[in-house]
Design a protein around this motif. Structure first.
Motif, PDB file in Angstrom:
ATOM      1  N   GLN A  38       0.781  -1.244   0.000  1.00 55.03           N
ATOM      2  CA  GLN A  38       0.000   0.000   0.000  1.00 55.03           C
ATOM      3  C   GLN A  38       0.805   1.281   0.000  1.00 55.03           C
ATOM      4  O   GLN A  38       0.436   2.227  -0.663  1.00 55.03           O
TER       5      GLN A  38
ATOM      6  N   LEU B 148       2.622 -10.414  -5.423  1.00 56.22           N
ATOM      7  CA  LEU B 148       1.586  -9.882  -6.306  1.00 56.22           C
ATOM      8  C   LEU B 148       2.158  -8.795  -7.209  1.00 56.22           C
ATOM      9  O   LEU B 148       1.819  -8.711  -8.385  1.00 56.22           O
TER      10      LEU B 148
ATOM     11  N   ALA C  85      -9.802  -1.386 -13.845  1.00 57.96           N
ATOM     12  CA  ALA C  85     -11.038  -2.172 -13.963  1.00 57.96           C
ATOM     13  C   ALA C  85     -11.034  -3.306 -12.954  1.00 57.96           C
ATOM     14  O   ALA C  85     -12.084  -3.772 -12.535  1.00 57.96           O
TER      15      ALA C  85
ATOM     16  N   TYR D   1      -8.654  -3.459 -10.010  1.00 58.93           N
ATOM     17  CA  TYR D   1      -8.257  -3.090  -8.650  1.00 58.93           C
ATOM     18  C   TYR D   1      -8.817  -1.744  -8.207  1.00 58.93           C
ATOM     19  O   TYR D   1      -8.624  -1.343  -7.069  1.00 58.93           O
TER      20      TYR D   1
ATOM     21  N   PRO E 132      -7.616  -0.080   6.094  1.00 57.19           N
ATOM     22  CA  PRO E 132      -7.121   0.430   4.805  1.00 57.19           C
ATOM     23  C   PRO E 132      -6.923  -0.673   3.772  1.00 57.19           C
ATOM     24  O   PRO E 132      -6.740  -0.392   2.602  1.00 57.19           O
ATOM     25  N   HIS E 133      -6.964  -1.929   4.222  1.00 57.34           N
ATOM     26  CA  HIS E 133      -6.780  -3.006   3.254  1.00 57.34           C
ATOM     27  C   HIS E 133      -8.072  -3.339   2.526  1.00 57.34           C
ATOM     28  O   HIS E 133      -8.070  -4.088   1.572  1.00 57.34           O
TER      29      HIS E 133
ATOM     30  N   VAL F 264     -10.203  -2.368   0.072  1.00 57.66           N
ATOM     31  CA  VAL F 264     -10.352  -1.470  -1.058  1.00 57.66           C
ATOM     32  C   VAL F 264     -11.631  -1.859  -1.792  1.00 57.66           C
ATOM     33  O   VAL F 264     -11.814  -3.021  -2.129  1.00 57.66           O
ATOM     34  N   PRO F 265     -12.552  -0.910  -1.997  1.00 59.16           N
ATOM     35  CA  PRO F 265     -13.786  -1.280  -2.672  1.00 59.16           C
ATOM     36  C   PRO F 265     -13.498  -1.835  -4.062  1.00 59.16           C
ATOM     37  O   PRO F 265     -12.722  -1.249  -4.820  1.00 59.16           O
TER      38      PRO F 265
ATOM     39  N   PRO G 144     -14.038  -2.640  -7.862  1.00 66.41           N
ATOM     40  CA  PRO G 144     -14.826  -2.117  -8.974  1.00 66.41           C
ATOM     41  C   PRO G 144     -15.573  -3.229  -9.705  1.00 66.41           C
ATOM     42  O   PRO G 144     -16.305  -2.957 -10.644  1.00 66.41           O
TER      43      PRO G 144
ATOM     44  N   VAL H  17      -7.674  -9.823  -7.190  1.00 65.14           N
ATOM     45  CA  VAL H  17      -7.271 -10.379  -5.896  1.00 65.14           C
ATOM     46  C   VAL H  17      -5.957  -9.745  -5.478  1.00 65.14           C
ATOM     47  O   VAL H  17      -5.038  -9.631  -6.284  1.00 65.14           O
ATOM     48  N   TYR H  18      -5.867  -9.284  -4.231  1.00 68.38           N
ATOM     49  CA  TYR H  18      -4.572  -8.805  -3.771  1.00 68.38           C
ATOM     50  C   TYR H  18      -4.202  -9.361  -2.417  1.00 68.38           C
ATOM     51  O   TYR H  18      -3.117  -9.113  -1.901  1.00 68.38           O
TER      52      TYR H  18
END
Lengths: 160, 179
Positions: free
Chosen positions: A51, A62, A89, A91, B26-27, B29-30, B32, B133-134
């Motif tokens: 982040q 990743l 699109a 992330y 904070p991890h 993340v919405p 999309p 995916v993260y």
């Protein structure tokens, strides 16, 4: 002499440094122009695992996968914009260090300027108020005479 | 009076914003991808690599896709819940084995139990990138038309399952039956 003896192992050790660094090197492809483009683009992208690191700096798994993906898309002739669209699109805008200007980011982009204008408005109002507080009172002839006298003595001092 | 109240009000607003900001992860993340078509893929199955699994195979069904890996610590925490939910039969759970070694993944299912109808192997993580995916585990709810309806980032919790997944599954099944 003893100092040299002390330094020698250190010098020898420092010769090993490049090898330590070599381990950190990324699997660069043989195309330096493409690698340069990849580095430039991935410096604007956020690594979602860490982040606060860019995709270019991150050594997360990743990030490596994403760099590989970007590298392949660049080889396939995609433009930077197409690649950024591909990533957002999946992330979202969060992956961009520089968010796009959309209605959801208006506050982010224009908020500081709105605050600046608001601050200026408050400042001007304050100054105007202060100015109105000062009573407009003409000098009496006695005051004028004293002021002129004071000015005269100070200018005399300066010339002296 | 006002000159003291205004800074106080600004301060309170700031405190509220900071409090909200502190309370948020904070991890998270919405994504999309919500209400977008689930990316298509065809991947070998983990247990029988000669067979494949595709998101297309699930057309017409409401299903859950859970991204997991044997190296993922939170997946281990989540696992007993998945086994419990799979037993209820409320919704079929499929696995996406992400950047794992096949032997490790099989051993993990052997040791801890297998909640998945089947798992697909995404060894190099390409499909996971398509799904945004993260961080495993991540869990998607996909409807009959192949649209992602919900995404949970991080381990499922009983609350999320009860309040988010199950009501949506029921609603989607009702809508599907009425169609």
């Amino acid at each position: 002499m003893s100092r040299v003896r002390l330094l020698l192992p250190l010098v020898l050790l420092s010769l090993l440094a490049p090898f330590a660094l070599a381990k950190d090197a990324q699997p660069a492809s043989d195309d330096p122009a493409l690698e340069q483009r990849l580095t430039r683009l991935s410096q604007e992208l956020r690594c979602l695992v860490c982040q606060n690191e860019t995709l270019a700096d991150s050594r997360a798994d990743l990030a490596e996968d994403l760099r590989r993906e970007i590298r392949e898309q660049m080889r396939a002739g995609k433009s930077d914009k197409e690649i950024i669209d591909f990533l957002t699109a999946r992330y979202g805008q969060f992956i961009l260090y520089k968010p796009q200007v959309t209605p959801t980011t208006y506050l982010l982009w224009f908020g500081p300027f709105v605050l600046l204008l608001a601050g200026l408005a408050v400042l001007f109002r304050y100054i105007k108020q202060r100015r109105d507080l000062i009573p407009e009172k003409p000098l009496t002839s006695e005051e004028r005479r004293r002021a002129e006298e004071l000015l005269r003595t100070s200018s005399r001092k300066e010339t002296a | 009076m006002l000159r003291y109240l205004i800074p106080l009000a600004i301060f309170l607003v700031l405190v509220v914003f900071l409090a909200i900001g502190l309370g948020r992860d904070p991890h998270e993340v919405p994504s999309p991808l919500i209400n977008k078509a689930a990316p298509t893929f065809r991947l070998p199955q983990l247990k029988e690599p000669s067979k494949t699994f595709s998101a297309e195979d699930m057309r017409g069904k409401v299903w859950v896709l859970n991204v997991w890996a044997s190296w993922c610590v939170s997946c281990r925490d989540e696992h007993p819940l998945l086994i419990e939910y799979a037993k209820t039969g409320a919704v079929p759970i499929y696995g996406l084995n992400w950047k794992d070694k096949r032997d490790d993944a099989l051993a993990w299912l052997n040791d801890l139990g297998d909640p998945y109808v089947l798992s697909a192997s995404d060894l190099d993580g390409r499909i996971a990138i398509d799904y945004g995916v993260y961080g495993a585990p991540e869990t998607y709810l996909i409807d009959q038309s192949g649209t992602i309806r919900f995404k949970q980032i991080g381990p499922l919790t009983p609350d999320v399952w009860q309040d988010k997944f199950l009501p949506l599954v029921q609603q989607l099944n009702r809508e599907g039956a009425g169609r």
